[in-house]
Design a protein around this motif. Sequence first.
Motif, PDB file in Angstrom:
ATOM      1  N   ALA A 314      11.788  78.938  67.801  1.00  0.00           N
ATOM      2  CA  ALA A 314      12.843  79.834  67.333  1.00  0.00           C
ATOM      3  C   ALA A 314      12.261  80.970  66.497  1.00  0.00           C
ATOM      4  O   ALA A 314      12.668  82.134  66.632  1.00  0.00           O
ATOM      5  CB  ALA A 314      13.875  79.050  66.527  1.00  0.00           C
ATOM      6  N   GLU A 315      11.313  80.639  65.639  1.00  0.00           N
ATOM      7  CA  GLU A 315      10.657  81.685  64.835  1.00  0.00           C
ATOM      8  C   GLU A 315       9.945  82.692  65.723  1.00  0.00           C
ATOM      9  O   GLU A 315      10.025  83.911  65.490  1.00  0.00           O
ATOM     10  CB  GLU A 315       9.671  81.032  63.867  1.00  0.00           C
ATOM     11  N   ALA A 320       9.534  87.998  68.420  1.00  0.00           N
ATOM     12  CA  ALA A 320       9.474  88.781  69.663  1.00  0.00           C
ATOM     13  C   ALA A 320      10.538  89.871  69.709  1.00  0.00           C
ATOM     14  O   ALA A 320      10.428  90.807  70.504  1.00  0.00           O
ATOM     15  CB  ALA A 320       9.628  87.855  70.862  1.00  0.00           C
ATOM     16  N   GLY A 321      11.570  89.749  68.860  1.00  0.00           N
ATOM     17  CA  GLY A 321      12.591  90.795  68.813  1.00  0.00           C
ATOM     18  C   GLY A 321      14.019  90.318  68.907  1.00  0.00           C
ATOM     19  O   GLY A 321      14.946  91.137  68.864  1.00  0.00           O
ATOM     20  N   ALA A 322      14.238  89.016  69.029  1.00  0.00           N
ATOM     21  CA  ALA A 322      15.612  88.509  69.092  1.00  0.00           C
ATOM     22  C   ALA A 322      16.271  88.572  67.723  1.00  0.00           C
ATOM     23  O   ALA A 322      15.614  88.417  66.691  1.00  0.00           O
ATOM     24  CB  ALA A 322      15.622  87.073  69.609  1.00  0.00           C
ATOM     25  N   ARG A 341      17.166  71.642  61.913  1.00  0.00           N
ATOM     26  CA  ARG A 341      15.774  72.016  61.672  1.00  0.00           C
ATOM     27  C   ARG A 341      15.535  73.491  61.986  1.00  0.00           C
ATOM     28  O   ARG A 341      14.837  74.204  61.246  1.00  0.00           O
ATOM     29  CB  ARG A 341      14.844  71.139  62.499  1.00  0.00           C
ATOM     30  N   VAL A 342      16.124  73.966  63.090  1.00  0.00           N
ATOM     31  CA  VAL A 342      15.943  75.372  63.444  1.00  0.00           C
ATOM     32  C   VAL A 342      16.651  76.267  62.434  1.00  0.00           C
ATOM     33  O   VAL A 342      16.100  77.292  62.007  1.00  0.00           O
ATOM     34  CB  VAL A 342      16.476  75.626  64.883  1.00  0.00           C
ATOM     35  N   ASN A 343      17.836  75.889  62.034  1.00  0.00           N
ATOM     36  CA  ASN A 343      18.553  76.694  61.043  1.00  0.00           C
ATOM     37  C   ASN A 343      17.778  76.795  59.729  1.00  0.00           C
ATOM     38  O   ASN A 343      17.730  77.860  59.116  1.00  0.00           O
ATOM     39  CB  ASN A 343      19.940  76.075  60.787  1.00  0.00           C
ATOM     40  N   ARG A 344      17.223  75.698  59.303  1.00  0.00           N
ATOM     41  CA  ARG A 344      16.447  75.731  58.053  1.00  0.00           C
ATOM     42  C   ARG A 344      15.230  76.650  58.176  1.00  0.00           C
ATOM     43  O   ARG A 344      14.895  77.390  57.260  1.00  0.00           O
ATOM     44  CB  ARG A 344      16.002  74.329  57.690  1.00  0.00           C
TER      45      ARG A 344
END
Length: 349
Positions: A314-315, A320-322, A341-344
């Motif tokens: 995700a990072e 990359a530009g998202a 986990r991704v949100n954190r």
Amino acid sequence: MLFDKILRPTMYRLGHNDPEAVHERTVRALGALSRLPPALAGMRRLYRVDSPVTVLGLRFPNRVGLAAGMDKDGRALSAWPALGFGFVEVGTVTRLPQPGNPRPRLFQLGETDAIINRMGFNNAGAEALAERLATNGTPPVPLGISIGKSKAAALEDAVADYQASLRALYPYADYFAVNVSSPNTPGLRALQDRGALAELLAELLATSADLARNADRSPTPLLVKVAPDLTDDALAELLDVCAEHGVAGIIATNTTLSREGLATADARLAKEIGGLSGRPLAARSREVVRFVHRHTGGELPIIGVGGILGPREAELMLEAGASLVQLYTGFALHGPGLVKRVNRALAGR
């Protein structure tokens, strides 16, 4: 993790190792939870991470959304935000209700961390979704609605087919995703070609403007979902068409026809027809996001989706530009703990 070691194996035993049966059980169970406020409150306490961001003129409580395909008919709309999602995309929905392709049509590649699907836009139709949203309301986070072409509609009738779905669902969506990139509806990807896409976008944007004017409000953002299998030249041409017509953003990417990156244990499934999602798609999805970001000078918002199975993916998608990311395969294979986990990891970025 608890989900990977206990819950997922149990779900597959109950579903007789049929991924589609597990999917259906999951959505049905979450739909039931959506009607239980105390359960939703408990889930929110466990999973919710707030890190607000404004994209597409919309306020998102965090950058992590549920991708289209998980809840096609909007049956569990209150549950997804309680699991930590900052926005929800339902569909892909078509003007006509349709059963989709024959079963089996969903295959789990456990060693590869991937899924192959050839669902074929199975859904109850745009009118049925509109009726559900009118009755039950929309979720407490931005709602995206992915619209696609009915299988029974000829390519020359595609514009009218998309327009009908747009009209039926216009009162309820915070944004629309125009899906012209699924590999599972014959001929659909031809709508990514310059002439066909220009005609489709011109008519959809004109329809959107008329509907917004009649409702005395701003037009709802329209985004285009692109395939990861386009060449750079074809993608550049598509982006030029999007820019010419004032598209609000890009969703990158849909599933791929490639079978690169499959683990040896899953190689036997390579022959299955359909789109591949999950870990093998991660690098290519980021490449497409990076290309879109560079080609548009960073001016076109991008929702990055494909192969996000952990915080680092995700990072990298944001790097990359998202501006936003979506989960589908990662959530299906690893459960709601992944959302947290991704949100954190993305909080404050």
